[in-house]
Design an enzyme around this catalytic site. Structure first.
Site, PDB file in Angstrom:
ATOM      1  CD  GLU A 161      30.080  53.510  27.188  1.00  0.00           C
ATOM      2  OE1 GLU A 161      31.001  52.979  27.578  1.00  0.00           O
ATOM      3  OE2 GLU A 161      29.160  54.170  27.837  1.00  0.00           O
ATOM      4  CD  GLU A 235      24.791  51.651  27.736  1.00  0.00           C
ATOM      5  OE1 GLU A 235      25.637  51.259  28.763  1.00  0.00           O
ATOM      6  OE2 GLU A 235      25.527  50.917  26.880  1.00  0.00           O
TER       7      GLU A 235
HETATM    8  C1  GLA Z   1      28.596  51.120  29.339  1.00  0.00           C
HETATM    9  C2  GLA Z   1      28.577  50.301  28.342  1.00  0.00           C
HETATM   10  C3  GLA Z   1      27.674  49.042  28.585  1.00  0.00           C
HETATM   11  C4  GLA Z   1      28.147  48.444  29.559  1.00  0.00           C
HETATM   12  C5  GLA Z   1      27.807  49.548  30.922  1.00  0.00           C
HETATM   13  C6  GLA Z   1      27.931  49.034  32.241  1.00  0.00           C
HETATM   14  O1  GLA Z   1      27.996  52.130  29.398  1.00  0.00           O
HETATM   15  O2  GLA Z   1      27.950  50.714  27.056  1.00  0.00           O
HETATM   16  O3  GLA Z   1      28.096  48.087  27.348  1.00  0.00           O
HETATM   17  O4  GLA Z   1      29.320  47.870  29.770  1.00  0.00           O
HETATM   18  O5  GLA Z   1      28.710  50.706  30.658  1.00  0.00           O
HETATM   19  O6  GLA Z   1      27.162  47.892  32.516  1.00  0.00           O
END
Ligand code: GLA
Length: 597
Positions: A161, A235
């Site tokens: 991210e 995700e």
């Molecule tokens: C983001 C991050 C993950 C995790 C999620 C929340 O998407 O990429 O590593 O921290 O949030 O669980």
């Protein structure tokens, strides 16, 4: 024979080995699941109809001290990837270096913060040289496990991210080059929250998106940014993590399934983050800041399709039903359900006050000014990463003790070993009674978890990070004890003089009792009427307990117990009870539904 073709993203769908491929992935972190259960959890993932395992690689655990690399036992990443391959799963690896993941400092080692000029996740040379040295050790472990070499790794993600951080335009290029130059040759990916896709990408690398509901235009945005490319939700959050003092997050199974169905109907690849969350054992957890500092709980159950202890859920069964239609062959039978036990309560027999254990501390150091954990001369000058540090100085007056926002994250304040207050992000002052006689002021400061997300990553020093004052005068002449509570420390405690609990304990203190086990079985450990601290089982740090909840029971895996006597030790800050209890089932507390927005 032509070379085997790995994962490709040359059109609107992925291909693998030359044939169209829909990624059906699930995240399970090897560092959050007891090694003895890796196989069980991966078999359950496969039996649910998923074809790909995704996992992060936590730098902070693999390089706890600069140049010291750990890849054994619970951290044997290669064995985990190989096991996935043996079980017929593909692997998407997410080696960071930053991973977020509700890990302390987003998985970055805290020793990076010894450098006052540190700019993590940028091309600042202090950061890139540390990454280079880590990758020199890490990447050669990964390259033989790539698809082209007959291994299961079909894709590798760059950092995590970065669109939400985006402090340095060159950074992602640096990471890309760092992987390529060391022989990573499978498909490269980035993943970003749907709101931050714009700043997250890097040339020649496929972008993916992270999300929970369909009421946003993230997928449309992704398709516009990358026409003629496959869409993937890297995700998809089937639940969410919890923070101390908050509520337990749950996501309704039916609602989740309906979203997943819509994604799959559109041919969108998906990865469940988490498919099985597991546990933030020890001091693994990170923290968030939404205006208030909020450390995450020990449980990382995540309301995922498999529970923290590996149980099937309604989500799992619904998902398996749905995914069976996306699998050509019938799905394998799910492994048998594991049993758990509520052992008889353990009566606490002995205790030793923290004050009597200071000679067991990793380091004892004196200096004029308080020194942050990271800069204490502990662990071969790598500083202290986790746990507690005791700061002591003599005072000859009273008045207002002011932390000046330099206490991280929570300090118990004592005068001559008597508790007079607590300092944390909300409370910056404590009143000290007036007296001209010499008294010892002690602050037992806990690192409750460094932030794992957000722009303040460089300022995550713990302990006391600057002046604290009494009546506006900075205090000096500190004695500091590093209480990182590593196994070596817990071991040293054994030879100390423990007292019978018939005498009234002086807090904080370590309490112990013996759990006699015939056949080691999973259980949940509960501490009703205790307050706050850390639990150790046979010397292993299980994690923090805290009466504020929402979590009220700690997962204790059977493989960490043995037949016969097992030592349960509880570090308790404020108030112990007579017994340690066990339950068959978890207790995650009052729930709140996600998505919250
Ligand atoms: C983001 C991050 C993950 C995790 C999620 C929340 O998407 O990429 O590593 O921290 O949030 O669980």
């Amino acid at each position: 024979m032509s070379a085997k073709k790995g994962l490709r993203a040359d059109s609107t769908h992925f291909t693998l080995e030359g044939a169209p491929f829909l990624i059906l992935g699930g995240s399970i972190h090897y560092f959050r699941v007891p090694r003895a259960y890796w196989r069980d959890r991966l078999l359950k993932l496969k039996a649910c109809g998923l074809n790909t395992l995704t996992t992060y690689v936590p730098w902070n655990l693999h390089e706890p001290e600069r140049g010291v690399f750990l890849f054994q036992e619970q951290l044997d990443m290669e064995a985990y990837i190989r096991l996935a391959g043996e079980l017929g799963l593909w692997v998407i690896l997410r080696p960071g270096p930053y991973i977020c993941a509700e890990c302390d400092l987003g998985g970055l080692p805290s020793w990076l913060l010894q450098d006052k000029k540190m700019k993590v996740r940028t091309t600042y040379s202090g950061f890139t040289s540390a990454v280079n040295s880590y990758f020199d050790n890490l990447i050669p472990r990964i390259t033989p496990l790539q698809f082209k070499n007959g291994g299961p790794i079909i894709a590798v993600q760059l950092d995590n991210e970065y669109g939400s951080y985006a402090k340095d335009k060159q950074y992602m290029l640096f990471i890309k080059e760092a992987l390529l130059s060391r022989g990573i040759s499978e498909l490269l990916l980035t993943s970003d929250n749907h709101k931050e896709l714009k700043n997250g990408g890097v040339d020649g690398v496929l972008q993916t998106v992270n999300m929970q509901n369909l009421s946003n235009d993230g997928l449309q945005h992704l398709a516009t940014l990358q026409p003629n490319k496959p869409l993937m939700v890297m995700e998809f959050w089937p639940g969410w993590f919890d923070v101390w003092g908050g509520l337990h997050h749950v996501f309704a199974a039916q609602e989740m399934i309906s979203i997943v169905r819509q994604l799959l109907d559109r041919g969108i690849s998906i990865n469940f983050y988490m498919f099985h969350g597991g546990t933030n054992f020890g001091f693994m957890n990170g923290a968030n800041n939404d205006g208030t500092y909020r450390p995450q709980t020990t449980s990382y159950d995540y309301d995922a399709p498999l529970t923290e202890s590996g149980d099937y859920t309604t989500k799992y069964h619904l998902l398996r039903n749905l995914l069976s239609t996306y699998n050509k062959k019938p799905l394998p039978e799910p492994p048998a359900v594991q049993s758990r036990r509520a052992y008889e309560p353990v009566v606490v027999s002995h205790y030793i006050s923290l004050w009597e254990t200071l000679q067991c501390a990793e380091t004892h150091f004196r200096a004029d000014d308080p020194i942050s954990m990271e800069n204490l001369p502990a662990n071969h000058s790598n500083g202290q990463s986790y746990g507690y540090t005791l700061y002591q100085t003599d005072i000859h007056s009273g008045g207002e003790l002011n932390s000046r926002k330099h206490v991280h994250d929570r300090a118990l304040v004592f005068i001559d070993r008597e508790l007079i207050g607590v300092l944390d992000c909300k409370t910056q002052t404590v009143k000290i009674s007036h007296s001209k006689s010499k008294r010892t002021l002690s602050l037992l400061v806990e690192n409750c978890g460094r932030l794992n997300y957000g722009s303040a990553m460089d300022n995550q020093q713990k302990g006391i990070s600057g002046d604290i004052s009494l009546e506006d005068v900075p205090l000096k002449r500190f004695s500091m004890y590093c209480l990182d509570m590593k196994p070596s420390f817990i071991n040293r405690l054994q030879s100390q003089k423990w007292m019978s609990v018939r005498q009234k304990p002086t807090y904080p203190a370590f309490f112990r009792g013996t759990l006699v086990v015939d056949k080691p079985t999973d259980t949940f450990l509960k501490l009703p009427n205790w307050s706050k601290g850390v639990v150790f089982v046979n010397g292993r740090n299980l994690g923090r307990h805290w009466s504020v909840g929402p979590q009220k029971a700690l997962y204790l895996p059977g493989p960490w117990l043995r037949s016969g006597d097992n030592e349960i030790m509880v570090f308790e800050e404020l108030n112990a009870a007579e017994k340690i209890h066990f339950a068959e089932n978890p207790e995650y507390g009052k729930t709140i539904n996600v998505p919250i927005e």
